[in-house]
Motif scaffolding. Sequence first.
Motif, PDB file in Angstrom:
ATOM      1  N   ASP A  78     -10.045 -50.014 -89.683  1.00 52.44           N
ATOM      2  CA  ASP A  78     -10.813 -48.774 -89.640  1.00 52.44           C
ATOM      3  C   ASP A  78      -9.872 -47.638 -89.206  1.00 52.44           C
ATOM      4  O   ASP A  78      -9.482 -47.559 -88.043  1.00 52.44           O
ATOM      5  CB  ASP A  78     -11.977 -48.916 -88.667  1.00 52.44           C
ATOM      6  N   GLU A  79      -9.546 -46.786 -90.180  1.00 51.77           N
ATOM      7  CA  GLU A  79      -8.467 -45.806 -89.948  1.00 51.77           C
ATOM      8  C   GLU A  79      -8.765 -44.842 -88.797  1.00 51.77           C
ATOM      9  O   GLU A  79      -7.896 -44.554 -87.982  1.00 51.77           O
ATOM     10  CB  GLU A  79      -8.198 -45.041 -91.249  1.00 51.77           C
ATOM     11  N   SER A  80     -10.011 -44.387 -88.731  1.00 46.68           N
ATOM     12  CA  SER A  80     -10.336 -43.407 -87.673  1.00 46.68           C
ATOM     13  C   SER A  80     -10.145 -44.014 -86.296  1.00 46.68           C
ATOM     14  O   SER A  80      -9.554 -43.385 -85.402  1.00 46.68           O
ATOM     15  CB  SER A  80     -11.786 -42.934 -87.805  1.00 46.68           C
ATOM     16  N   SER A 114      -6.428 -44.608 -85.616  1.00 43.88           N
ATOM     17  CA  SER A 114      -5.724 -43.352 -85.325  1.00 43.88           C
ATOM     18  C   SER A 114      -6.021 -42.877 -83.904  1.00 43.88           C
ATOM     19  O   SER A 114      -5.115 -42.433 -83.185  1.00 43.88           O
ATOM     20  CB  SER A 114      -6.142 -42.265 -86.324  1.00 43.88           C
ATOM     21  N   VAL A 170      -1.141 -45.926 -91.578  1.00 48.32           N
ATOM     22  CA  VAL A 170      -2.460 -46.547 -91.437  1.00 48.32           C
ATOM     23  C   VAL A 170      -3.149 -46.550 -92.794  1.00 48.32           C
ATOM     24  O   VAL A 170      -3.175 -45.533 -93.484  1.00 48.32           O
ATOM     25  CB  VAL A 170      -3.326 -45.790 -90.392  1.00 48.32           C
ATOM     26  N   HIS A 218      -6.781 -47.384 -94.621  1.00 45.22           N
ATOM     27  CA  HIS A 218      -8.180 -47.587 -94.276  1.00 45.22           C
ATOM     28  C   HIS A 218      -8.780 -48.758 -95.048  1.00 45.22           C
ATOM     29  O   HIS A 218      -8.593 -48.887 -96.257  1.00 45.22           O
ATOM     30  CB  HIS A 218      -8.972 -46.313 -94.586  1.00 45.22           C
ATOM     31  N   GLN A 222       1.548 -38.283 -92.718  1.00 45.88           N
ATOM     32  CA  GLN A 222       0.243 -38.887 -92.417  1.00 45.88           C
ATOM     33  C   GLN A 222      -0.068 -38.787 -90.923  1.00 45.88           C
ATOM     34  O   GLN A 222      -1.202 -38.497 -90.525  1.00 45.88           O
ATOM     35  CB  GLN A 222       0.221 -40.358 -92.867  1.00 45.88           C
ATOM     36  N   ARG A 277      -3.357 -37.153 -89.320  1.00 44.40           N
ATOM     37  CA  ARG A 277      -4.268 -37.944 -88.489  1.00 44.40           C
ATOM     38  C   ARG A 277      -4.481 -37.295 -87.131  1.00 44.40           C
ATOM     39  O   ARG A 277      -5.535 -37.405 -86.535  1.00 44.40           O
ATOM     40  CB  ARG A 277      -3.721 -39.367 -88.307  1.00 44.40           C
ATOM     41  N   VAL A 329       0.306 -42.115 -99.614  1.00 44.88           N
ATOM     42  CA  VAL A 329       0.088 -42.451 -98.203  1.00 44.88           C
ATOM     43  C   VAL A 329      -1.168 -41.756 -97.676  1.00 44.88           C
ATOM     44  O   VAL A 329      -1.952 -42.331 -96.924  1.00 44.88           O
ATOM     45  CB  VAL A 329       1.332 -42.066 -97.364  1.00 44.88           C
ATOM     46  N   THR A 384      -4.635 -43.286 -98.688  1.00 38.84           N
ATOM     47  CA  THR A 384      -5.120 -44.503 -98.025  1.00 38.84           C
ATOM     48  C   THR A 384      -5.857 -44.195 -96.723  1.00 38.84           C
ATOM     49  O   THR A 384      -6.311 -45.101 -96.034  1.00 38.84           O
ATOM     50  CB  THR A 384      -3.943 -45.454 -97.695  1.00 38.84           C
ATOM     51  N   MET A 385      -5.961 -42.908 -96.375  1.00 38.84           N
ATOM     52  CA  MET A 385      -6.688 -42.551 -95.158  1.00 38.84           C
ATOM     53  C   MET A 385      -8.185 -42.494 -95.452  1.00 38.84           C
ATOM     54  O   MET A 385      -8.601 -42.362 -96.598  1.00 38.84           O
ATOM     55  CB  MET A 385      -6.216 -41.184 -94.644  1.00 38.84           C
ATOM     56  N   GLU A 386      -8.972 -42.601 -94.398  1.00 39.38           N
ATOM     57  CA  GLU A 386     -10.421 -42.542 -94.580  1.00 39.38           C
ATOM     58  C   GLU A 386     -10.826 -41.169 -95.091  1.00 39.38           C
ATOM     59  O   GLU A 386     -11.669 -41.033 -95.965  1.00 39.38           O
ATOM     60  CB  GLU A 386     -11.112 -42.843 -93.247  1.00 39.38           C
ATOM     61  N   ARG A 434      -9.688 -33.586 -90.807  1.00 39.55           N
ATOM     62  CA  ARG A 434      -9.734 -33.918 -89.380  1.00 39.55           C
ATOM     63  C   ARG A 434      -9.990 -32.656 -88.586  1.00 39.55           C
ATOM     64  O   ARG A 434      -9.501 -31.588 -88.960  1.00 39.55           O
ATOM     65  CB  ARG A 434      -8.404 -34.504 -88.916  1.00 39.55           C
TER      66      ARG A 434
END
Lengths: 339, 356
Positions: A35-37, A40, A55, A57, B268, B272, B309, B312-314, B318
Motif C-alpha cells: 500500500d503505497e500511501s 510512504s 515504491v 502500489h 518519486q 511522495r 516510476v 506505479t504510485m497510488e 499529494r
Amino acid sequence: MIVVDVGAASQPSTALEAAAQASVELDVDLTLVGDESSISAALRGLAHDGERVRVVHAPLVVDRNLPLDQARALGPLTSIDVALTLLSARSDAAMVSTGHASLLFERAAALLPAPGTPARPALAALVPTIGALEDPGSPGFAVLLDIGLSADADAADLATWARMGAAWFGAMTGEPLARVALLAHNRLLDAAPARVREADALLRDHDDAFAYVGLRRADALVGGEADVVVTDGFTGNALIRGLEGVAEGVETLAARARTRWTWRVGMSMLSEGVARLREHADWQNYGGAPILGLRAPVVVSQSSSGVRGVYNAIRVAQALLERDALARVNAALPVAGVG
Amino acid sequence: MSAPDESSTTTRHYRWDLDKTYLRTDFDTTRDLVRTFLQSAEDKRNVPGARRLLQELLAPSSDDEPRMVSFVSGSPRQMRRVLTEKLRLDGIEPHQFILKPNLSNLLTLNFAAIRSQVGYKLEALLTSRVLGARVDELLFGDDAEQDALTYSLYADVIAGIVRGASLQWVLREAETDRRTLRRVMALVEHLEPSSSTRVERIFIHLARRSPTTRFDAFGARVVPTYNYFQTALVLYADRHLSSASTLRVIQAMGAEGYTASRLANSVQDLVRRGFLGRTDVDRLIAALGERDLVLGRPGRELARRMSDVLATMESLDRPPAPRVERIDYLAACSDLGRYVRERRATGGIGLLRRRS
C-alpha cells in the motif's frame, strides 16, 4: 534490484524497517511493493536512502492467515502478484517476501517457471552447523531442502533437489564439491521408505557435480556431516520448526538465568560461550530461504522474522543476484529429469 | 553586513554550509578529522551535483538580478587557504567566506564556544547579511549538525518573529556560550523590526540519511533532500532554475555515477513527500523528452523511466508539505538533543536501532 513485498508482511513495519536499513547499508536498489500511501508515510520516519528506494502500489494485501482458496480469489492485484510480475519482467532482480507463503509458492511457480525443466521448486533453508564454532573458515551452514513446498515428493524430486541444493551451495560458498545426503532415521537403506531408497539409487548413479554421502540422520545436519541434506517438504518443515524451537529454548534459558543470582553467576562465567551459542543459534542471522527451481530468485523470510531476519533475507537475495546462483542451479538440472 | 544595494531589484543570496553540504567531508572519527585537515584543495571532493547546481544558480540571468554566494562553515579558520583554493578550482567566487575561530576559542579556554554550533552560525549569518531593497536568501545545509534549526531560527529572527527573551531561551537551550549569546542578542537588538531580507527556502542535504520526520517541526520552508538533483527539482518548481539548468545538474550527477533509476527514484521520493507536484513533473518530463542526449541516452528514455516510476504510485496528487506558522524552537532543540544522543548510542545512523 531487490523487490520487497512489504504489503504482505504480518508486521509491515518489520519488512519496511529492514528494507530502509538495507537501502542505507547495502549497495542495493530496492522496490517496495504494498500500500503505497502507508509505505510512504512510514518511510518518512525511518532513516533510509530515498534515491535507492522506489515504491510500487499494490491495492490488495493478503492476510497471512487467509485460507489459500480465499487468498487465490483475490486475483492479480495482491502485493505478491504485483511483486512477482515486476520480477518476471526483469533479468537483474530478486524478490524477498514475508507474506502468505502458500500463495507465494503457487504464484511464483506459475509466473516464474525455470526454463526447460520439469523440476518442482523446493524451499532451501540455511541451517547453522557446529563447523562454524570449531573452524572459522568453514561456511558454517548446511542447506536443508525442501522445507515446505512439496509434502508429496517422489524419488525423482528428491534427486533433482539434491542437484539443485549442491549447485546452490557451490554458488554461495565457492566449495567445488558439495557433500549431499538424504535425510533418514538411520543410515540403513533397507529401513528407509521406498522413495528414499529409489532416490538413493538415482543419486549413486549421478555425475561428478557433487559428492553423495548416503543417508544421514537429522543430528548429522547440525553436526556438519553433509553440506546439503534433502528430504520432502513435510519432513523438512517439521525438522526446521524443531530446530527453531531449540534455538528459542536457548534464548529462554538464558533469559531465565537472569532471575536467580546463582544462575547469573554461572552464566556470567560462561558468558562468552553463551553469547556465541546464541549468535550461532539465532535464526535471524541466517536470512531467508530461497525457492530453488524458479527462473528468478525469490527469498522467503520466516513469519517470525524480526528486522534483522528480513535484512539478512535481503542480503541473501543480493548474494543470489551477484553470484548468479540461480543460473547455476538451473544449469545443474538435467533436461529430461534425473533418472 | 555588506553595503546596501540602492537599486530596486531583488538580490539573490545563496548561503551555503561547507562540510557535508558542498564538500563530501568525513569527520566522524579523529582520523577523519586529521585527514580532512591535511587534505589539499585538489583532493577535496564535492557532494555530487553541488558545484554544478551552485554554478547554475550564480549564472547571469536575463532578469539582471544580482546573485551571490556566501559560505558559513564550522571548519577552523586555519583551513581558509585550502578551502579558498578549492572554491577557486571549482570556479566559485564567494561574496563572503566565514570560518570558525576554533584556535582562538581554544587559546582563550572557551570550550563552550568550540562546541556551540547554533549560536556561532546564527551570529555569522546575521553579520554577513547582504542588505538591499530586497534580498531573497536560499540556505543550504545538512543533517550532520543543526543546520535546519539554525537556519530556521535565523529566518524567523530577521522576519521579526523570534526576538528578545524567547530567542535567549532558545540559544541557551542550544548550549550557546555566554559570550556568543551576548553578541547575538546585541546584533538582534539593532535589527530593523522586519527586514527586507527574506529566507525563501532552506535545503538540508541528508548526508546521514536522517528520517525526514526529523524536520517536520520546521515546516515546508525546510526541504530535506537526498541529493542535489532533488534540490535542483525543487528550485526548478520554485522557478529559480530553468529546465536547461536542471538538465545540466542531471548531466553532472550522471558524470558522478548516478543512474537513470536513482534519478527516477529521487523524483518519486519528492512527489511522495509533497515537495513536487504533478504540473512540475510534467514540465520536467516534457523538457527531458525534447533533449537529444541525457546521461548518454536519448532524453525521452529518462523521461519514460520517470513516467513509469510515477505511474506505479497510488496517486500523484499529494497534499503539499505543510507550512508551520510558529516553530516551537524549544521543542526542536530538545528533539535534536535526543536525536544526537540516539545516534551516538546506536553508533551510526539515527533511529536505526540494532536489535539484539
